[in-house]
Enzyme design. Structure first.
Site, mmCIF file in Angstrom:
data_model
loop_
_atom_site.group_PDB
_atom_site.id
_atom_site.type_symbol
_atom_site.label_atom_id
_atom_site.label_comp_id
_atom_site.label_asym_id
_atom_site.label_seq_id
_atom_site.Cartn_x
_atom_site.Cartn_y
_atom_site.Cartn_z
ATOM 1 N N ARG A 74 0.860 -1.169 0.000
ATOM 2 C CA ARG A 74 0.000 0.000 0.000
ATOM 3 C C ARG A 74 0.902 1.226 0.000
ATOM 4 O O ARG A 74 2.042 1.174 0.460
ATOM 5 C CB ARG A 74 -0.918 0.002 1.223
ATOM 6 N N LYS A 102 -2.346 -0.328 7.279
ATOM 7 C CA LYS A 102 -3.789 -0.128 7.352
ATOM 8 C C LYS A 102 -4.438 -1.011 8.398
ATOM 9 O O LYS A 102 -5.349 -0.582 9.112
ATOM 10 C CB LYS A 102 -4.386 -0.390 5.961
ATOM 11 N N HIS A 176 -2.620 2.214 -6.012
ATOM 12 C CA HIS A 176 -3.188 0.957 -5.518
ATOM 13 C C HIS A 176 -3.363 -0.055 -6.641
ATOM 14 O O HIS A 176 -3.417 -1.267 -6.375
ATOM 15 C CB HIS A 176 -4.528 1.211 -4.829
ATOM 16 N N ARG A 179 -0.575 -2.506 -6.615
ATOM 17 C CA ARG A 179 -0.786 -3.593 -5.649
ATOM 18 C C ARG A 179 -1.709 -4.654 -6.245
ATOM 19 O O ARG A 179 -1.457 -5.856 -6.113
ATOM 20 C CB ARG A 179 -1.365 -3.014 -4.368
ATOM 21 N N HIS A 202 -3.426 -9.484 4.375
ATOM 22 C CA HIS A 202 -4.863 -9.570 4.612
ATOM 23 C C HIS A 202 -5.136 -10.411 5.856
ATOM 24 O O HIS A 202 -4.470 -11.417 6.090
ATOM 25 C CB HIS A 202 -5.567 -10.207 3.409
ATOM 26 N N TYR A 211 -9.132 -11.519 -5.589
ATOM 27 C CA TYR A 211 -8.172 -11.762 -6.665
ATOM 28 C C TYR A 211 -8.346 -13.164 -7.231
ATOM 29 O O TYR A 211 -8.154 -13.372 -8.428
ATOM 30 C CB TYR A 211 -6.745 -11.579 -6.138
#
Length: 343
Positions: A74, A102, A176, A179, A202, A211
């Site tokens: 990120r 994040k 982004h 990414r 994640h 994805y």
């Protein structure tokens, strides 16, 4: 909707006089959130953008974007990298330590020689200076991306990305998307969901599954299997205009035609698969009014041979109902032949 629902629930719990006497908002009243697939860069666009960043005169910002693309960071994680972010682990190679981001979690990303060379170039390009106050912890930190005593800003990185995208002939590109492109490339290479979660940082599989839905290998495999089966059922496409039913079958070859077939008393019937099975095929032999005798044994025996061959042909083509119909006819013919022989 959530805010109004929570407000009504709160005033009911608090015992307000104006609170509604019954529940007014239910789960089904909430609008369904839109679920978009990640906006990744196609392979050709990714290559053009990488080439434009590699040739950029603004090396610090361009190299920062190359690191983001190579590691799937990120933008906040990228600019929070510190000088000691590279860790050498004996027997495990080099790893990049990604700081708290994040989701308030750290992670380690394996690096190859190309990224190590890129980080070495950033270390030589950056402007050294005194440690700066970390905005998250307040402790002094030596950040990797510094320029003239200041940290590289997100605006500077976005401006360089816009310049490189314009040079590459692309539309608007966001940091982004780099990414997303990193994650998509891993999915295409067959990386597992667990590994993808660890690399992207994640905390839930649902985040990484976005994805996986881009290029689902199971969906592709099932699609190709069904397509090949459908092609095998219909046979090769005719090169010229073909009448239905097919009438250009030479003597003896009609049983091998890629069509739905039936043996008749005086010949045979051919139907294209698109026409479906004939509801009247082989109906006479099953009718109670149908009678035969020993003088017709030759015809019945030939019909049985054809019905048996047609059943095997239908099974090979995957026409299960057709195969069953022919098998039923074989059984009926066996009974008729037995009766004729004893009559």
């Amino acid at each position: 909707m959530h805010a109004v629902g929570n407000f009504l629930a709160d005033i009911t719990e608090w015992g307000w006089d104006d609170a509604p006497a019954r529940r007014l908002i239910f789960r089904t009243d909430l609008p369904r959130a839109q679920r978009f697939l990640p906006r990744y860069l196609p392979v050709d666009a990714d290559r053009k953008l990488t080439a434009a960043l590699s040739d950029s005169p603004y090396r610090l910002a361009a190299d920062a974007l190359l690191v983001q693309r190579a590691c799937g960071l990120r933008i906040g994680e990228l600019l929070d990298l510190e000088l000691d972010c590279i860790h050498e682990i004996p027997g495990q190679g080099s790893w990049l330590k990604v700081p708290l981001g994040k989701l308030d979690s750290e992670r380690m990303i394996p690096l190859d020689e190309e990224v190590l060379t890129l980080v070495d170039r950033i270390t030589a390009t950056r402007s050294p200076g005194r440690p700066m106050r970390h905005p998250r912890t307040g402790a002094p930190a030596d950040f990797l991306f510094t320029h003239h005593g200041k940290r590289l800003s997100q605006n500077a990185v976005r401006s360089e990305l816009n310049r490189a995208a314009e040079t590459a002939g692309l539309g608007h590109v966001t940091p982004h998307q780099l990414r997303h492109t990193y994650a998509t490339a891993l999915i295409n290479a067959g990386v597992s969901l667990q590994a993808l979660m660890a690399l992207l940082g994640h905390v839930s599989s649902q985040m990484s599954l976005r994805y996986a839905h881009l290029f689902d290998s199971t969906v592709r495999t099932e699609y190709e299997r069904a397509l090949n089966l459908a092609k095998s059922h219909t046979g090769p496409m005719p090169t010229g205009r073909t009448q239905l039913p097919i009438t250009d079958i030479t003597d003896g070859g009609w049983k091998d035609a890629p069509a739905i077939k039936s043996r008749l008393a005086g010949g045979y019937c051919l139907r294209a698969p698109a026409q479906g099975s004939c509801p009247y095929a082989n109906i006479c032999e099953h009718c109670p009014s149908f009678h035969t005798d020993a003088t017709h044994l030759g015809v019945l025996a030939a019909q049985r041979v054809d019905a048996h061959d047609l059943a095997e042909d239908a099974e090979k083509r995957g026409w299960i109902d057709e195969a069953k119909r022919h098998r039923t006819l074989v059984s009926r013919l066996d009974a008729l032949i037995a009766q004729s022989e004893t009559a």
